[in-house]
Scaffold this active site. Structure first.
Site, PDB file in Angstrom:
ATOM      1  N   GLU A 153       3.112 -10.538   5.926  1.00 31.52           N
ATOM      2  CA  GLU A 153       2.006  -9.611   6.233  1.00 31.52           C
ATOM      3  C   GLU A 153       0.667 -10.342   6.146  1.00 31.52           C
ATOM      4  O   GLU A 153      -0.249  -9.939   5.430  1.00 31.52           O
ATOM      5  CB  GLU A 153       2.053  -8.374   5.320  1.00 31.52           C
ATOM      6  CG  GLU A 153       3.318  -7.563   5.561  1.00 31.52           C
ATOM      7  CD  GLU A 153       3.340  -6.158   4.971  1.00 31.52           C
ATOM      8  OE1 GLU A 153       2.440  -5.798   4.193  1.00 31.52           O
ATOM      9  OE2 GLU A 153       4.284  -5.401   5.305  1.00 31.52           O
TER      10      GLU A 153
ATOM     11  N   GLU B 162      11.237  -5.884   7.142  1.00 32.68           N
ATOM     12  CA  GLU B 162      10.980  -4.787   6.187  1.00 32.68           C
ATOM     13  C   GLU B 162      11.092  -3.477   6.947  1.00 32.68           C
ATOM     14  O   GLU B 162      10.350  -3.259   7.918  1.00 32.68           O
ATOM     15  CB  GLU B 162       9.610  -4.926   5.518  1.00 32.68           C
ATOM     16  CG  GLU B 162       9.552  -6.038   4.487  1.00 32.68           C
ATOM     17  CD  GLU B 162       8.254  -6.081   3.695  1.00 32.68           C
ATOM     18  OE1 GLU B 162       7.661  -5.012   3.445  1.00 32.68           O
ATOM     19  OE2 GLU B 162       7.849  -7.206   3.324  1.00 32.68           O
TER      20      GLU B 162
END
Ligand code: AHR
Length: 511
Positions: free
Chosen positions: A192, A315
């Site tokens: 991220e 994820e």
């Protein structure tokens, strides 16, 4: 009057069958469903590692192997976990791997700033994780620190875990008790990086990625390095576009994507005490995965028409409020039939996109978010998500079969969702597996499947459901939700007729 009622009943029954139907092309499979889409994720977050996987080697009565819980290892072996991602998540970009090797008493402590501000003593490190993967039979997927680490740190990590010859890092590994390298294939280059991993812009990250990726090769004799770029946040298509445009294909094996099924980040709702509306909204978010993959794949196709680069959904899962009285930073949530339906429908979407989606990781394995296993001291329970994924694991590495599905709708307050989600595969023994999810929380659904391209004479299967969609397994009642033999399918003249109870997950084997 009697005749009219009988005719009406027949008409309604036919209508139900007509609403849901499918043609399954059992002789037309061309793409493999990569077993790696059944991967999991384990972060230094809450009780995922400490208390979940790892209880340490002293001061515990819980049976363990080198500090790793035997019950959890056994459960994950049965689940056939193909790969495990570690150490984060957001934690990965604060993690310095050298803190977690060598004698445990000498390891430095750090503060886990992302998750609860707790003190991390680094007692679970690289050796512990990689040896644990060997116990489970899962391939490790290491997420490297780009946000606060250095290129040299990553070079050293690759060298430490993968280099068979003589080098400073392989020497250190041997001194720390491991002779042979682990040959780690999967490496995430940051996590991220648009957010907790550094708040970077895509152009900046693409350059950084190129720099890191350059130095990761050359240390792995037997394994091939598979580098995964930190990918888009859900529908941030620009992120994927820039990465695919700016990173040469020969430096990139995978691009990640994160998408959580969360109703509203400020009002997630309870994991167990939810309304039908909230269930419906969670499923809307979950089914959005199909559009997401489609659109990210279209961008990837433009730069990589041969589909060399995989889309890695590393994820995904449902995200709700933490359980009352638990630490807000530990993300501990219960797991209901809603989660099993979510998992089944999401895996069906991954199967459909097998040509591009070749790895995925449910967040997270133990005690965090949509976990497959929950622990409480010496007790361990399996969640509905565990059971759904275990039933589905027959699809691992099987050939995806095209399925033309026409489904009726599940309607709530004027909004519609498809009632049924389905996918199918054929294994090397010629057995066809069909996984069906009835998303409808109110009504049973009937579906008729026309099996084309083969001769089939027998069907059997398993079902997972509960009396209501909020049902879950607790430490007091650990077997409320568990798979049972399914008796709702018949096969005649190549037509399979199936009755799916409301909110159920069914996997059939057809021979
Ligand atoms: O899975 C929990 C967190 O969600 C991860 O650390 C992060 O990558 C994501 O935002």
């Amino acid at each position: 009057m009697k005749l009219f009622s009988a005719l009406l009943l027949t008409a309604l029954t036919n209508l139900a069958w007509a609403q849901n139907k499918a043609i399954l092309h059992t002789d037309q499979g061309a793409v493999k469903i990569d077993r790696h889409i059944y991967g999991h994720f384990s972060e230094h977050l809450g009780r995922c590692i400490y208390g979940g996987f790892y209880v340490g080697e002293s001061n515990t009565t819980i049976p363990h192997t080198a500090g790793v819980r035997n019950d959890v290892v056994d459960a994950l072996k049965k689940l056939k976990v193909p790969n495990l991602r570690w150490p984060g998540g957001c934690f990965a970009d604060t993690y310095h791997w050298k803190d977690g090797v060598g004698p445990k008493a000498k390891r430095p402590t750090i503060v886990n700033t992302w998750w609860g501000g707790v003190t991390e003593d680094n007692s679970f490190g690289t050796h512990d994780f990689l040896n644990m993967c060997e116990l489970i039979g899962a391939e490790p997927y290491l997420a490297a620190n780009v946000g606060s680490g250095t290129v040299q740190e990553l070079i050293d990590w690759v060298q430490y875990v993968n280099f068979a010859g003589e080098s400073p890092m392989s020497k250190w590994r041997r001194e720390n008790g491991r002779d042979k390298p682990w040959n780690v294939t999967y490496w995430g280059v940051g996590n991220e990086t648009w957010g907790c991993g550094g708040n970077m812009k895509p152009e900046y990250y693409a350059n950084i990625y190129r720099q890191y990726a350059t130095f990761m090769t050359g240390w792995s004799n037997e394994s091939k390095i598979f580098r995964i770029a930190s990918g888009a946040n859900s529908s941030d298509y620009t992120w994927t576009e820039v990465l695919m445009r700016d990173i040469p294909l020969n430096m990139l094996e995978g691009v990640a994507l994160h998408h959580y099924s969360v109703i509203d980040w400020n009002k997630k709702g309870s994991a167990t005490a939810f309304t039908e509306k909230q269930y419906f909204q969670t499923m809307q978010k979950a089914l959005f995965m199909d559009e997401l993959i489609q659109r990210h794949s279209t961008i990837m196709d433009k730069y990589d028409p041969k589909k060399k680069v995989a889309l890695i959904v590393d994820e995904w899962g449902g995200w709700y409020d933490v359980e009352p009285t638990t630490h807000p930073g530990f993300l501990f949530q219960q797991n209901t039939m809603r989660d099993a339906v979510l998992a089944g429908a999401t895996l069906n979407i991954f199967h459909k996109h097998s040509d591009r989606v070749r790895m995925a990781n449910l967040a997270q394995t133990v005690n965090v978010l949509q976990a497959v296993v929950l622990t409480q001291e010496e007790k361990m329970i399996l969640t509905p998500t565990y059971h759904a994924m275990e039933m589905y694991n027959v699809h691992q590495d099987a050939t995806y079969l095209p399925l033309d599905l026409t489904t009726g709708t599940y309607t709530l307050d004027g909004e519609k969702l498809p009632a049924i989600s389905a996918s199918a595969s054929k294994n090397t023994a010629g057995v066809v597996h069909i996984s069906l999810v009835n998303i409808d929380a109110k009504a049973a659904q009937e579906i008729s499947i026309d099996l084309r391209g083969g001769k089939f004479s027998a069907v059997n299967g398993r079902i997972l459901t509960g009396t209501n969609v909020q049902e879950y397994n607790s430490f007091e009642r650990p077997e409320q939700i568990r798979p049972a033999t399914f008796k709702g399918a018949t096969l005649k003249d190549g037509i399979l007729k199936v009755t799916l109870p409301k909110h159920s997950v069914v996997v059939l084997a057809v021979k």
